[in-house]
Design a protein around this motif. Sequence first.
Motif, mmCIF file in Angstrom:
data_model
loop_
_atom_site.group_PDB
_atom_site.id
_atom_site.type_symbol
_atom_site.label_atom_id
_atom_site.label_comp_id
_atom_site.label_asym_id
_atom_site.label_seq_id
_atom_site.Cartn_x
_atom_site.Cartn_y
_atom_site.Cartn_z
ATOM 1 N N GLN A 224 0.798 -1.217 0.000
ATOM 2 C CA GLN A 224 0.000 0.000 0.000
ATOM 3 C C GLN A 224 0.838 1.279 0.000
ATOM 4 N N SER A 225 1.698 1.427 1.003
ATOM 5 C CA SER A 225 2.459 2.676 1.084
ATOM 6 C C SER A 225 3.774 2.453 1.808
ATOM 7 N N THR A 226 4.787 3.196 1.379
ATOM 8 C CA THR A 226 6.103 3.093 2.012
ATOM 9 C C THR A 226 6.057 3.575 3.452
ATOM 10 N N GLU A 227 5.288 4.629 3.702
ATOM 11 C CA GLU A 227 5.214 5.184 5.054
ATOM 12 C C GLU A 227 4.613 4.180 6.035
ATOM 13 N N SER A 228 3.544 3.531 5.610
ATOM 14 C CA SER A 228 2.911 2.532 6.463
ATOM 15 C C SER A 228 3.847 1.361 6.725
#
Length: 258
Positions: A224-228
């Motif tokens: 989904q996302s790098t930050e997550s």
Amino acid sequence: SQIARVQIMMLFKGFELDLYSTKEYCMLFWYLEYLLRCLLNAVKAWGEAYLQNNGFNSSGKVGTKANKKKGKSGTPWTSSHFDGHPLRETLAYEVLEIQALHAICQGLFQMMVYLEAVEKVIIPELPYNSERERFEQRFGCLHLCQSPVPLVYPQYLDTKAAIGKASDPATASNACMVAQQCFQYARSCLQRLPDSSAKEASTLDRVAASNLLTLRVLERARSQSTESWDSLCVSFHSSPGDNRFRTASVRTRQQTPQ
């Protein structure tokens, strides 16, 4: 097979007494997977020998005396051979239980390799000795027995290297996929155990299901996302009801105990 049983029991007892550090889990589940595979092969071999000596044919019925003399009574072992026979619960279901334990240990080993490769597991450094020294301390006593054939530290390193590396995301993801398949297979074996084993089967099923869920959460976050993904890490704790195993929990790094 009795030697393998004792060795398996001894290694599991270390988990029950909380003697192992997180850094040792990978090598321990790797060795347990090997011992359980040896035990599984021994039990199946005993089953085949029993079938051959007692004239069971592929339908699970006893063959004729003529067939016994000609050596035509045996076929490869399956649980269906024991339909309607007293050995069904004592051997056929024992095989299913060993297969489930083997799959859980294999899944936990693959899971540890994956988590180490993607740097998501919290592993404190060993304070007093190296990983090789820990390996020798944990398994050195097993080398006093010639069967099952003892495994050595370079074999462990070679196995890990062949599964996944941080520099190769594809092989790391493959380890995650294999781990999920192992936990799913363990659950399918446990569902086929008799009602008399329902309590233990339910406990082991929770171990497999919990670790399977953890891997799915990680894979979803990664896609989904790098930050997550960057905010997540994994810690291990004793499995409720069966402290022979460890259950992984996903946390944010701010929630991780110091």
